[in-house]
Design a protein around this motif. Structure first.
Motif, PDB file in Angstrom:
ATOM      1  N   LEU A  34       0.829  -1.212   0.000  1.00  0.00           N
ATOM      2  CA  LEU A  34       0.000   0.000   0.000  1.00  0.00           C
ATOM      3  C   LEU A  34       0.858   1.255   0.000  1.00  0.00           C
ATOM      4  CD1 LEU A  34      -2.740   1.390   0.204  1.00  0.00           C
ATOM      5  CD2 LEU A  34      -2.611   1.144   2.696  1.00  0.00           C
ATOM      6  N   SER A  35       1.830   1.312   0.896  1.00  0.00           N
ATOM      7  CA  SER A  35       2.681   2.504   0.972  1.00  0.00           C
ATOM      8  C   SER A  35       3.532   2.653  -0.278  1.00  0.00           C
ATOM      9  CB  SER A  35       3.570   2.432   2.214  1.00  0.00           C
ATOM     10  OG  SER A  35       4.368   1.251   2.202  1.00  0.00           O
ATOM     11  N   GLY A  36       3.977   1.530  -0.848  1.00  0.00           N
ATOM     12  CA  GLY A  36       4.745   1.603  -2.085  1.00  0.00           C
ATOM     13  C   GLY A  36       3.914   2.121  -3.245  1.00  0.00           C
ATOM     14  N   SER A  37       2.665   1.703  -3.311  1.00  0.00           N
ATOM     15  CA  SER A  37       1.776   2.181  -4.380  1.00  0.00           C
ATOM     16  C   SER A  37       1.528   3.672  -4.271  1.00  0.00           C
ATOM     17  CB  SER A  37       0.446   1.423  -4.326  1.00  0.00           C
ATOM     18  OG  SER A  37       0.644   0.039  -4.517  1.00  0.00           O
ATOM     19  N   ILE A  38       1.372   4.152  -3.037  1.00  0.00           N
ATOM     20  CA  ILE A  38       1.121   5.584  -2.831  1.00  0.00           C
ATOM     21  C   ILE A  38       2.362   6.405  -3.162  1.00  0.00           C
ATOM     22  CG2 ILE A  38       0.593   7.332  -1.090  1.00  0.00           C
ATOM     23  CD1 ILE A  38      -1.106   5.239   0.327  1.00  0.00           C
ATOM     24  N   LEU A  39       3.524   5.926  -2.730  1.00  0.00           N
ATOM     25  CA  LEU A  39       4.755   6.679  -2.926  1.00  0.00           C
ATOM     26  C   LEU A  39       5.245   6.628  -4.367  1.00  0.00           C
ATOM     27  CD1 LEU A  39       7.117   8.264  -1.573  1.00  0.00           C
ATOM     28  CD2 LEU A  39       8.259   6.058  -1.276  1.00  0.00           C
ATOM     29  N   LEU A  40       5.283   5.428  -4.933  1.00  0.00           N
ATOM     30  CA  LEU A  40       5.862   5.264  -6.270  1.00  0.00           C
ATOM     31  C   LEU A  40       4.891   5.630  -7.383  1.00  0.00           C
ATOM     32  CD1 LEU A  40       7.681   1.839  -5.710  1.00  0.00           C
ATOM     33  CD2 LEU A  40       8.603   4.139  -5.465  1.00  0.00           C
ATOM     34  N   LYS A  41       3.612   5.493  -7.098  1.00  0.00           N
ATOM     35  CA  LYS A  41       2.575   5.754  -8.107  1.00  0.00           C
ATOM     36  C   LYS A  41       2.843   4.971  -9.390  1.00  0.00           C
ATOM     37  CE  LYS A  41       1.518  10.350  -6.325  1.00  0.00           C
ATOM     38  NZ  LYS A  41       1.433  11.801  -6.602  1.00  0.00           N
ATOM     39  N   ALA A  42       3.223   3.713  -9.189  1.00  0.00           N
ATOM     40  CA  ALA A  42       3.504   2.822 -10.318  1.00  0.00           C
ATOM     41  C   ALA A  42       2.982   1.436  -9.977  1.00  0.00           C
ATOM     42  CB  ALA A  42       5.008   2.768 -10.601  1.00  0.00           C
ATOM     43  N   SER A  43       2.561   0.725 -10.995  1.00  0.00           N
ATOM     44  CA  SER A  43       2.037  -0.618 -10.774  1.00  0.00           C
ATOM     45  C   SER A  43       3.163  -1.585 -10.445  1.00  0.00           C
ATOM     46  CB  SER A  43       1.285  -1.101 -12.013  1.00  0.00           C
ATOM     47  OG  SER A  43       2.149  -1.120 -13.136  1.00  0.00           O
ATOM     48  N   LEU A  44       2.854  -2.556  -9.617  1.00  0.00           N
ATOM     49  CA  LEU A  44       3.831  -3.563  -9.223  1.00  0.00           C
ATOM     50  C   LEU A  44       3.867  -4.675 -10.266  1.00  0.00           C
ATOM     51  CD1 LEU A  44       5.752  -4.772  -7.089  1.00  0.00           C
ATOM     52  CD2 LEU A  44       3.754  -5.840  -6.037  1.00  0.00           C
TER      53      LEU A  44
END
Length: 244
Positions: A118-128
């Motif tokens: 969740l935090s990675g999605s918010i920070l990076l704004k990129a799909s995993l």
């Protein structure tokens, strides 16, 4: 066994130890996000790399403290004599605590994984990338297993000293070893440091040089709990014989 597990859960419900696990799950992702708040050029791999490093070091303290609390509570509240009078095989008391410990580790790792994504999605704004997501899930399963294999040592120390603080000291010692020996080759042979080193290598990072064959590391982790469970069983046998 189920009744013993239910009793352990009820005792934990009345304590504040669950907040310790919640902090262990949330803080690594939060710290990682704050660390990269001004750096938007990082990748998912780097973000997971840092989050896992923080989680593995922090978990040495979190899980060992939780395990020691599970074990030392009966001693600190003078309930051990009463417990030994119950018509259950004495080993079941330890096994029930180990099952609770496994559940606690599993839940914490799952929450950590969710917070990291969740935090990675918010920070990076990129799909995993799907491949990296599947690899991350595999690593989380291995992390759960590795930390569970380390927990019998904290159980034994708490039973030996009759104090939960022994688990805190054990965890702090593990954290210090990881930090001090980070750049050495010897770190991969220290049981408490293996999750810290091995997880990062499985992720694909080559920051710490380790043996290409993971069999040595898993062998160490497999022997570690057996030694402490055997020592703990002998100690409990002596206690029970003296109580007769």
């Amino acid at each position: 066994m189920l009744r013993l597990m239910e009793a352990e859960i009820k005792k934990l419900h009345a304590s504040k130890m669950w907040w310790l696990l919640a902090a262990g799950a949330v803080l690594p992702a939060l710290i990682t996000s704050l660390s990269f708040l001004e750096d938007r050029d990082i990748s998912w791999l780097i973000f997971m790399h840092v989050a896992l490093l923080i989680f593995n070091v922090q978990s040495l303290l979190i899980f060992s403290s939780f395990a020691a609390f599970l074990r030392a509570r009966e001693y600190e509240e003078n309930m051990l004599e009463v417990i030994l009078c119950y018509p259950y095989p004495k080993r079941n008391f330890l096994f029930s605590k180990l099952v609770i410990m496994l559940l606690a580790i599993g839940i914490t790792v799952i929450l950590f994984g969710m917070c990291t994504l969740l935090s990675g999605s918010i920070l990076l704004k990129a799909s995993l990338p799907p491949a990296l997501f599947r690899h991350f899930i595999k690593i989380l399963l291995l992390v759960s297993l590795m930390h569970f294999l380390l927990s019998p040592a904290a159980f034994f120390l708490a039973g030996l000293t009759h104090m939960a603080v022994s688990g805190v000291i054990y965890g702090i010692a593990g954290m210090c070893l990881c930090m001090m020996l980070y750049s050495t080759d010897f770190i991969q042979f220290i049981p408490m440091c293996i999750p810290f080193v091995l997880t990062d290598h499985i992720l694909g990072m080559d920051v710490m040089k380790i043996l290409p064959d993971y069999g040595v590391h898993w062998s160490i982790l497999a022997v570690w709990p057996v030694l402490f469970l055997f020592a703990d069983a002998k100690k409990q046998e002596d206690i029970y014989s003296r109580s007769q």
